[in-house]
Each structure stands twice: as C-alpha cells, then as structure tokens.
Enzyme design. Structure first.
Site, mmCIF file in Angstrom:
data_model
loop_
_atom_site.group_PDB
_atom_site.id
_atom_site.type_symbol
_atom_site.label_atom_id
_atom_site.label_comp_id
_atom_site.label_asym_id
_atom_site.label_seq_id
_atom_site.Cartn_x
_atom_site.Cartn_y
_atom_site.Cartn_z
ATOM 1 N N SER C 51 0.838 -1.210 0.000
ATOM 2 C CA SER C 51 0.000 0.000 0.000
ATOM 3 C C SER C 51 0.870 1.255 0.000
ATOM 4 O O SER C 51 0.504 2.272 -0.590
ATOM 5 C CB SER C 51 -0.902 0.022 1.240
ATOM 6 O OG SER C 51 -1.858 -1.004 1.168
ATOM 7 N N GLY C 91 -5.132 -1.006 3.783
ATOM 8 C CA GLY C 91 -6.154 -2.018 3.521
ATOM 9 C C GLY C 91 -7.003 -2.306 4.744
ATOM 10 O O GLY C 91 -8.230 -2.205 4.708
ATOM 11 N N SER C 92 -6.345 -2.608 5.846
ATOM 12 C CA SER C 92 -7.091 -2.978 7.057
ATOM 13 C C SER C 92 -7.717 -1.762 7.727
ATOM 14 O O SER C 92 -8.716 -1.876 8.426
ATOM 15 C CB SER C 92 -6.155 -3.656 8.059
ATOM 16 O OG SER C 92 -5.331 -2.694 8.687
ATOM 17 N N GLU C 94 -6.612 -0.461 10.187
ATOM 18 C CA GLU C 94 -6.493 -0.718 11.627
ATOM 19 C C GLU C 94 -5.055 -0.787 12.124
ATOM 20 O O GLU C 94 -4.828 -0.854 13.330
ATOM 21 C CB GLU C 94 -7.185 -2.055 11.999
ATOM 22 C CG GLU C 94 -8.632 -2.191 11.590
ATOM 23 C CD GLU C 94 -9.594 -1.473 12.548
ATOM 24 O OE1 GLU C 94 -9.130 -0.882 13.531
ATOM 25 O OE2 GLU C 94 -10.803 -1.515 12.289
ATOM 26 N N THR C 95 -4.066 -0.839 11.223
ATOM 27 C CA THR C 95 -2.689 -0.965 11.719
ATOM 28 C C THR C 95 -2.312 0.300 12.490
ATOM 29 O O THR C 95 -2.679 1.413 12.112
ATOM 30 C CB THR C 95 -1.687 -1.190 10.577
ATOM 31 O OG1 THR C 95 -1.897 -0.172 9.609
ATOM 32 C CG2 THR C 95 -1.895 -2.547 9.914
ATOM 33 N N GLU C 153 -4.818 -3.361 -3.471
ATOM 34 C CA GLU C 153 -3.657 -2.591 -3.941
ATOM 35 C C GLU C 153 -3.775 -2.244 -5.426
ATOM 36 O O GLU C 153 -3.528 -1.097 -5.835
ATOM 37 C CB GLU C 153 -2.365 -3.378 -3.674
ATOM 38 C CG GLU C 153 -2.128 -3.598 -2.170
ATOM 39 C CD GLU C 153 -1.605 -4.980 -1.827
ATOM 40 O OE1 GLU C 153 -1.261 -5.747 -2.760
ATOM 41 O OE2 GLU C 153 -1.547 -5.321 -0.634
#
Lengths: 187, 187, 187, 187
Positions: C51, C91-92, C94-95, C153
């Site tokens: 990403s 993508g998540s 949440e990282t 991606e």
C-alpha cells in the site's frame, strides 16, 4: 464532456488499455520466465521511479512465496552471481542505470528478464527473456487519461500479480503460507 | 569568535563528546550483544529518521559479515520470530513505533537490544540489553555545535563501526571476505 | 484446468474485480477529495508495505502535477500543519502506524483522506473523506488468483491514476508540463 | 591482545583517524561550499550504499535548516536545474552512477560538490569544489579496525555535522527553529 467525468473516463480508459496490452503478452514468454524462477538461486529486481515501485511490489510477493529476493539499490542486497535471476522493469529500456544493471548481470552469468515498452531497446540485448508491454493508442486520449508511463506501469503491476498467482500454483502453496511469511513489524 | 571558525569548532566539539560518550559504554554490555549475534538466527534493525540511517549503515556491514539481516520497514523483510535479534536505535527511547517494535519483538520471543539516549526509557522495558548513549553537556555549546540528536547519532555510528570490527574478529574473517559479499549492482 | 492457465485466469480475474470495485467508488467522494487538493497547502501520503508503494507512485504523479508533496517516512519530509492534506492508504484501516498517522494529522488540523478496504475501520474516525475499496468475492477464487491484499492494492493504483488524470484536467495542464517536472537524475 | 579488546581498539582507532582526516580538510574549501549553499536555489544530495546514508543524514539536517532539499533517487525529487547545488558523496569517485550524476548536473548548469577519498577521481572533473577525505593508514590496522569504506563514511558523517553547525550559524538560526521544521509524523 464536463471535467467531473475525467476520473471515471480515465479509469475506464486505463482498464481497457491494460486488457489490450496484456492480451499481447505471450503465454510462451510467461512460461519461460516461470521456469527461470524455479531454476534460479535468488531473485533480484530493479526499476527506477514508478517502475521501481512496481518492481518492489512484486518483490514483496516473491518474499511471501518463499523466494530469496533482493531489491537492487535497497540497504540489504547481495552480489549478483551466476545462477541468479535479475528482473528489470524499464519503460524506455534505454536509461543508463537499467541497461548497466542488465549488462553487468548478464556478464556475471545471471539470467536477465527485461520488461519494457520499447521494442528492440538497448536492454533487450542483455535479456534472456523480454516482455514487451505496449498497445496502439490514440495519443490525444492517452495524454489526457493516462499521461507519461501510466499504461506501462499499471499493466506491469497487474501482469506481475498474475505471475504471482501462477508461481503460487506452481509451488502448490496457499495464501495461508504466504501470509505466514508476511512481515510482522511492517512500519 | 568569527563565524568562519564554527566548522572546525563543531567537528572538534563533536569528536570530544563522542569520546566521552563511548567511554561510558560498558564492555560488559558489548560482550552480551556480541553473544546475541552469534546465538541468533537472523538480525533485524530498526530506527526512524537519522537514527534509522545509522541502523541501516550497520545493517549493510552485517550483510558484509555474512549475517542474515533485515531492515524493518524496507521492501524486503521477514516476520520476526523467536530466536531472532532485533536492534532498535532510538534517541528518545519513547517514540511509539520504536517502542511498539520492541514490545512486539519481545512478545514474539526475539532478543531485543535497544540503543537510546534516555535512561529508563519506555523501550528499555522490552530490551534484553540496553546501551545507554549519553554525556553531560554544556547546553549552549551543544545547541550551537551539535544541534538536535547529533551527538547521539554520530556516537552510535562509531559505536556500531566498532562492533563491526569486533564481530569481524569474532568470526575470524577478513576485509576480503566482507568485500566479496558487497553488492555488485549498488545504485 | 492446467496450471499453465493460472496466469491468464488471474489477470482476467483481477481486472474484472477492479472494475467491480471501482464502480462502487462514489463520484461524490472523488469530487470532495479533488476539492481538498486545490484548497490544501501541501500533500502528504502514507502507506506501509505494498500500500505504501501505491501511495508513493501517486506521490510521484503529484510532483509531476506541481503539488508540493511529501512521503511520510522518507528522508525528506516536513512537519504536517493545519491546512495540509494527508492521504493514507491502509487495507485494514487498523494498523497502528496508519491509525496514529491519521489521528495526529487530524489533531494538527490537517485534512485526512483514508483509502481502506474495511468499512467502519478505526482510521475512518479521523478522516474527512474515506474511500471504501471493496468487492464481494468468492473466496476460493480470490485466494488462488489474487492472494492477500492484491485486489485492494491494484484497485487503489488504478483509482489514483484516474484521480491523477482528473487533477491534470482540473489544473488545465498537459502531459508536457508534467514531463518538465520529471526528475532528470532518477536512479 | 584478546579479542574482547577489538571493540575499544576499533572505536579508538576510528576516532584517531577521523581527527587526522578532518585536519586535512581545508577551511578554504569549506568556505566555498558554504557560499554555494547561500547562492543556490535548491540542494540535491546523492550517494550509494553507506555513503548514500551519510548523504541522506545531511539532507535531513538541511531540511531542518530550511533549505529546499532533495535526495536523488528517492520518491519525491525534482529536475536538477541551473542554479541548484548537487552534493555527491562517493568514496571511489569512480562509480558510474555517481560520475553520471556529476556530469549531468554539471551540464545542466548546477553547482557540483564532490566528496571523495580518491584524488584526481573521475568525479572531480565535473565538480566546482572537491573535498578530499583521506589519511595515510597502516593497512593491517585499517583492515582490522575499520574495514572497507568505514573511515571515509564516518569522517564524512562528522564533517557534514560540522558543516550543519556552520550553516546554522551562517543563517543566524537556533536549534529551536530547526526543531520546528522536524517531521511530526516520522515513522
């Protein structure tokens, strides 16, 4: 056409062109490249600018697939040797660092794969396999919807994602094994 | 003092301070770290900003020394596992990415070495060995001749060069073997 | 199906999915983002792993378009300030580094755009605009033809190429002007 | 001598050699370089491998000092133009990418400063100012305590820290102003 539509026209244009471009990539060349992966000791990738980012994205997947992989120009790399595979992404196929990388790798006895938009480019002289990435375009549309190397870079990104799936099948591995090789401390 | 002398005053000041700082590094801690190198599977380094550059410079030497080495945050990395060694360079010892890296590595069962300028920093909680890099300074001089993290970064650079020489001796290898592992296609 | 067909099946699958995914991106959100570009002082991009490479590829085009642009985490960056625009690809969603970047940028008064595959993700809390990139997939096919974050991606890469064309039209500039801003010493 | 002493012998050896090396750098050349900083539009730095890390560390400080700075080869860069200053760190002064960078920059009308360990190197031909970084060494000691380019890289790191202090004084600025230009979202 109002300006508001340029976004959707562009993504539609780019996707149509990627289809044309990848239709022209020969399955035979892909098979040759795949064989090189399974007969090489280590994989090196090289590219400059946006082509370099495409090459690095592929390198990350190669690590997930369990290939020992290096990005030429990054901190951690290694000397290229006989029996290694060097993959060079270069739209022009003519920039000096890309051609030099191909020539040196070839002279060291490594296999060289070049991915380029220019037929009969300098880089192809040193390549065992050359993937030629190109399509006939109306230049007015291309400049507006996909300026500079956009079509080349996007096509190679998708092509290398397809090669990733192919290598995954060739190794008889699963997404789950790939995930286990994913970095846990990615910043 | 004329402005023309700031350059020579600064390099002289920085060098005097590096001597003070490195005199305070305990040989015992260096020996512990050296043992961790020879008992770990793989080496990971981490740092942000200029500290990250110092960490990367060390990583290059570790590759020359034949250690399997990764730079956290670069394209090619791997999941940290039990038995790996993670070296974190962080002046403050408190920035969240550095502390998180230490905590996650520790929880995964890796050895953690932290190199920091702050005693009792958050990062030290997760470290098997902490190298404390600091000196008493006159603040007026320090701000003028070595602003921001300059003394920390320069001292750690030299410290890690010394550790490189020590590891080279520990492996009974020579500069010539290191050179043979040097990248041939460095860009 | 023979293994030899995985390559062509995969590129065809990925392209069909990108079409589905980008069809769901609302023109309204794109228009909001476009306005932020023209009302912000400077542009910052952030992403990790693949990403991050997608974000960097977009950053290169923003430089070609004449926007003052920084990649968070690279050597040359600047402090984010009120009035800047920060684009985060995760993508998540949440990282921790991605969420922290969003939170800090938001608290500093910058505009935040998040591009994520997870609805109601943590990162969206701090974003002025969130682009939600997702499609319903048969999981057996997806794992085989587009493992891990591949669809996210590749879709974001094409989406940002479309946004580039849109911004080019919005600035009334040409490919030629973009080329003049292209690096001359790219390695 | 026992192996345990190699660490302390090495850091002592490196520091003695840095003093010798930097004593040989002429104040006159430093003054010329300083003037180029204040008469140039933008600063570009280039280096490969560990020399590149030294160059990047300097670039970070130049940003803190308020100079518009680019690292050649990073994502965000710009075309070098007449009136820019290009600083190239290359131990050998002979590697093709470094020499090419110097030649192209020179031909474009930029000022070129080369920092090299080799007198009369190829790169010096294109440089307005060349800093020659070298010392007479006993080769047995050097190989053991400072293998490969260690002395060059460490000396240039300290030299550029000294130049940073000098430029700070030349701008009449303070550490506090530098800190305000420090990245807030460093990863």
């Amino acid at each position: 056409m109002t300006q508001e539509m340029v976004f959707s026209e562009s993504i539609s244009y780019i996707q149509r062109k990627i289809i044309d471009i990848l239709d022209n990539v020969s399955q035979e060349e892909i098979d040759k490249i795949k064989k090189l992966f399974f007969s090489s000791d280590r994989i090196f990738v090289y590219g400059a600018g946006r082509s370099g980012l495409v090459a690095k994205a592929f390198a990350i997947r190669l690590v997930h697939l369990g290939f020992q992989t290096f990005v030429i120009g990054e901190t951690i790399t290694a000397p290229v040797q006989k029996g290694d595979l060097v993959i060079i992404v270069s739209g022009s196929g003519e920039t000096i660092p890309a051609v030099m990388t191909a020539e040196i790798a070839h002279d060291l006895g490594a296999y060289v794969v070049s991915i380029t938009a220019k037929k009969d480019s300098e880089i192809a002289k040193y390549a065992d396999v050359t993937l030629f990435i190109s399509a006939t375009c109306d230049e007015v549309d291309r400049r507006k919807y996909a300026p500079l190397g956009t079509l080349f870079e996007a096509s190679v990104w998708i092509l290398l994602d397809g090669l990733t799936a192919d290598l995954l099948a060739g190794k008889n591995e699963s997404e789950e094994i790939m995930r286990s090789r994913h970095a846990t401390l990615e910043q």
